[in-house]
Write a protein that holds these residues in place. Structure first.
Motif, PDB file in Angstrom:
ATOM      1  N   ASP A 227     -27.525  16.956 -41.676  1.00 22.60           N
ATOM      2  CA  ASP A 227     -28.925  16.570 -41.505  1.00 22.60           C
ATOM      3  C   ASP A 227     -29.075  15.092 -41.843  1.00 22.60           C
ATOM      4  O   ASP A 227     -28.360  14.563 -42.691  1.00 22.60           O
ATOM      5  N   ALA A 228     -30.030  14.450 -41.191  1.00 22.98           N
ATOM      6  CA  ALA A 228     -30.292  13.043 -41.481  1.00 22.98           C
ATOM      7  C   ALA A 228     -31.718  12.697 -41.086  1.00 22.98           C
ATOM      8  O   ALA A 228     -32.242  13.213 -40.105  1.00 22.98           O
ATOM      9  N   TYR A 229     -32.329  11.835 -41.870  1.00 23.93           N
ATOM     10  CA  TYR A 229     -33.655  11.290 -41.576  1.00 23.93           C
ATOM     11  C   TYR A 229     -34.706  12.386 -41.383  1.00 23.93           C
ATOM     12  O   TYR A 229     -35.584  12.268 -40.539  1.00 23.93           O
ATOM     13  N   GLY A 230     -34.601  13.455 -42.116  1.00 20.35           N
ATOM     14  CA  GLY A 230     -35.580  14.525 -42.052  1.00 20.35           C
ATOM     15  C   GLY A 230     -35.414  15.467 -40.867  1.00 20.35           C
ATOM     16  O   GLY A 230     -36.253  16.319 -40.640  1.00 20.35           O
ATOM     17  N   LYS A 231     -34.351  15.317 -40.112  1.00 25.62           N
ATOM     18  CA  LYS A 231     -34.109  16.210 -38.975  1.00 25.62           C
ATOM     19  C   LYS A 231     -32.864  17.026 -39.245  1.00 25.62           C
ATOM     20  O   LYS A 231     -31.851  16.505 -39.689  1.00 25.62           O
ATOM     21  N   GLN A 232     -32.952  18.297 -38.936  1.00 25.76           N
ATOM     22  CA  GLN A 232     -31.803  19.171 -39.123  1.00 25.76           C
ATOM     23  C   GLN A 232     -30.859  19.039 -37.930  1.00 25.76           C
ATOM     24  O   GLN A 232     -31.291  18.780 -36.808  1.00 25.76           O
ATOM     25  N   LYS A 233     -29.595  19.205 -38.210  1.00 19.31           N
ATOM     26  CA  LYS A 233     -28.541  19.163 -37.190  1.00 19.31           C
ATOM     27  C   LYS A 233     -28.539  17.853 -36.404  1.00 19.31           C
ATOM     28  O   LYS A 233     -28.373  17.828 -35.193  1.00 19.31           O
ATOM     29  N   SER A 234     -28.729  16.734 -37.089  1.00 19.53           N
ATOM     30  CA  SER A 234     -28.707  15.433 -36.418  1.00 19.53           C
ATOM     31  C   SER A 234     -27.303  15.059 -35.973  1.00 19.53           C
ATOM     32  O   SER A 234     -27.121  14.412 -34.949  1.00 19.53           O
ATOM     33  N   TYR A 235     -26.318  15.432 -36.771  1.00 21.74           N
ATOM     34  CA  TYR A 235     -24.925  15.116 -36.469  1.00 21.74           C
ATOM     35  C   TYR A 235     -24.124  16.406 -36.349  1.00 21.74           C
ATOM     36  O   TYR A 235     -24.408  17.384 -37.024  1.00 21.74           O
ATOM     37  N   SER A 236     -23.129  16.374 -35.483  1.00 22.84           N
ATOM     38  CA  SER A 236     -22.248  17.529 -35.300  1.00 22.84           C
ATOM     39  C   SER A 236     -20.808  17.091 -35.512  1.00 22.84           C
ATOM     40  O   SER A 236     -20.384  16.071 -34.962  1.00 22.84           O
ATOM     41  N   LYS A 237     -20.090  17.869 -36.311  1.00 16.79           N
ATOM     42  CA  LYS A 237     -18.665  17.629 -36.441  1.00 16.79           C
ATOM     43  C   LYS A 237     -17.992  18.434 -35.343  1.00 16.79           C
ATOM     44  O   LYS A 237     -18.212  19.637 -35.214  1.00 16.79           O
ATOM     45  N   VAL A 238     -17.185  17.749 -34.520  1.00 18.24           N
ATOM     46  CA  VAL A 238     -16.589  18.397 -33.365  1.00 18.24           C
ATOM     47  C   VAL A 238     -15.065  18.259 -33.388  1.00 18.24           C
ATOM     48  O   VAL A 238     -14.514  17.329 -33.984  1.00 18.24           O
ATOM     49  N   ARG A 239     -14.413  19.219 -32.746  1.00 19.68           N
ATOM     50  CA  ARG A 239     -12.971  19.163 -32.547  1.00 19.68           C
ATOM     51  C   ARG A 239     -12.746  19.023 -31.045  1.00 19.68           C
ATOM     52  O   ARG A 239     -13.299  19.775 -30.241  1.00 19.68           O
ATOM     53  N   ILE A 240     -11.918  18.056 -30.672  1.00 21.93           N
ATOM     54  CA  ILE A 240     -11.640  17.786 -29.268  1.00 21.93           C
ATOM     55  C   ILE A 240     -10.694  18.860 -28.739  1.00 21.93           C
ATOM     56  O   ILE A 240      -9.686  19.165 -29.363  1.00 21.93           O
ATOM     57  N   GLU A 241     -11.023  19.421 -27.581  1.00 18.50           N
ATOM     58  CA  GLU A 241     -10.280  20.552 -27.039  1.00 18.50           C
ATOM     59  C   GLU A 241      -9.365  20.196 -25.876  1.00 18.50           C
ATOM     60  O   GLU A 241      -8.612  21.035 -25.417  1.00 18.50           O
ATOM     61  N   ASP A 242      -9.399  18.961 -25.388  1.00 16.41           N
ATOM     62  CA  ASP A 242      -8.603  18.625 -24.216  1.00 16.41           C
ATOM     63  C   ASP A 242      -8.258  17.145 -24.230  1.00 16.41           C
ATOM     64  O   ASP A 242      -8.932  16.344 -24.874  1.00 16.41           O
ATOM     65  N   GLY A 243      -7.215  16.765 -23.535  1.00 16.46           N
ATOM     66  CA  GLY A 243      -6.829  15.373 -23.391  1.00 16.46           C
ATOM     67  C   GLY A 243      -5.844  14.930 -24.451  1.00 16.46           C
ATOM     68  O   GLY A 243      -5.287  15.734 -25.209  1.00 16.46           O
ATOM     69  N   SER A 244      -5.648  13.611 -24.515  1.00 14.55           N
ATOM     70  CA  SER A 244      -4.664  13.057 -25.446  1.00 14.55           C
ATOM     71  C   SER A 244      -5.109  13.170 -26.896  1.00 14.55           C
ATOM     72  O   SER A 244      -4.284  13.074 -27.805  1.00 14.55           O
ATOM     73  N   CYS A 245      -6.358  13.356 -27.147  1.00 19.09           N
ATOM     74  CA  CYS A 245      -6.883  13.462 -28.512  1.00 19.09           C
ATOM     75  C   CYS A 245      -7.098  14.916 -28.933  1.00 19.09           C
ATOM     76  O   CYS A 245      -7.802  15.180 -29.915  1.00 19.09           O
TER      77      CYS A 245
END
Length: 173
Positions: free
Chosen positions: A142-160
Motif C-alpha cells: 500500500d502507498a499514499y492511502g491506496k491499497q494495492k498500489s504496488y505489486s510484487k511480480v515474478r516474470i514467467e517468460d523470456g530471458s528474465c
C-alpha cells in the motif's frame, strides 16, 4: 355571401411591406432611441440604472456558475482487482507507444525516485520489461492511502524468467 360583403372585403387594404432599405435606416435610429432612454435613466435615477446593471451581471454570473450536473466519464486505464497467485501481463498505463517498457524495482517506493536520464539505468538486469510480458503476482504493498498500489511480480517468460520485482499495480493487467 352577398355582393355587399364581397365589396367590403375588396375595400380592405393590405399593409405595405417595409422595404429593406427603410428597415436598415430605421434600425440605427431605434438603437439610438433605446440608448438615449437608458442614458436619460442614468441621469434621472442612477440607483435604478446601476441596480439594473448589477442585476444583469448577477444573472450572467449565476448562469455561468450553474453549469450542468452531467460530468463526462473519463476514459483511461482501469485498475483491475488483482489477486495473489494469478497470472497477468505487463502493460504500461501511461504509454501509447507499443515499444514502451514497464519498470521493475527492488522496493515499492523506489519507482517514484528513479532518474530516467541515466542510460546505464536502462541497461540494468531485468529492470525494464517489454509490454505483454507474462507475470505472476506474489504480494501487494500500500502507498499514499491506496491499497494495492504496488505489486510484487515474478516474470514467467523470456530471458528474465524467474526474476522478481515490484511494479505499479496499474501496469499489471
Amino acid at each position: 355571401m352577398s355582393t355587399e360583403d364581397n365589396a367590403n372585403q375588396e375595400e380592405i387594404v393590405q399593409p405595405e411591406a417595409v422595404a429593406p432599405v427603410e428597415a436598415v435606416v430605421a434600425a440605427p435610429s431605434a438603437a439610438g432611441g433605446v440608448l438615449s432612454s437608458v442614458l436619460s435613466l442614468k441621469e434621472s435615477n442612477p440607483k435604478v440604472f446601476f441596480g439594473g446593471i448589477a442585476g444583469i451581471a448577477v444573472l450572467i454570473l449565476v448562469v455561468a456558475i450553474s453549469g450542468g450536473d452531467e460530468k463526462p466519464a473519463l476514459s483511461g486505464p482501469v485498475l483491475k482487482d488483482l489477486a495473489i497467485g494469478q497470472k497477468y501481463t505487463l502493460k504500461s498505463a501511461n504509454a501509447y507507444d507499443a515499444s514502451a517498457t514497464v519498470r521493475l524495482v527492488s522496493t515499492p517506493g523506489a519507482i517514484a525516485a528513479y532518474d530516467d536520464t541515466e542510460e546505464a539505468d536502462r541497461n540494468g538486469a531485468c529492470q525494464h520489461l517489454a509490454q505483454g510480458t507474462p507475470v505472476t503476482v506474489l504480494e501487494f504493498a500500500d502507498a499514499y492511502g491506496k491499497q494495492k498500489s504496488y505489486s510484487k511480480v515474478r516474470i514467467e517468460d523470456g530471458s528474465c524468467k524467474g526474476n522478481e520485482g515490484w511494479a505499479l499495480s496499474i501496469d499489471v493487467q
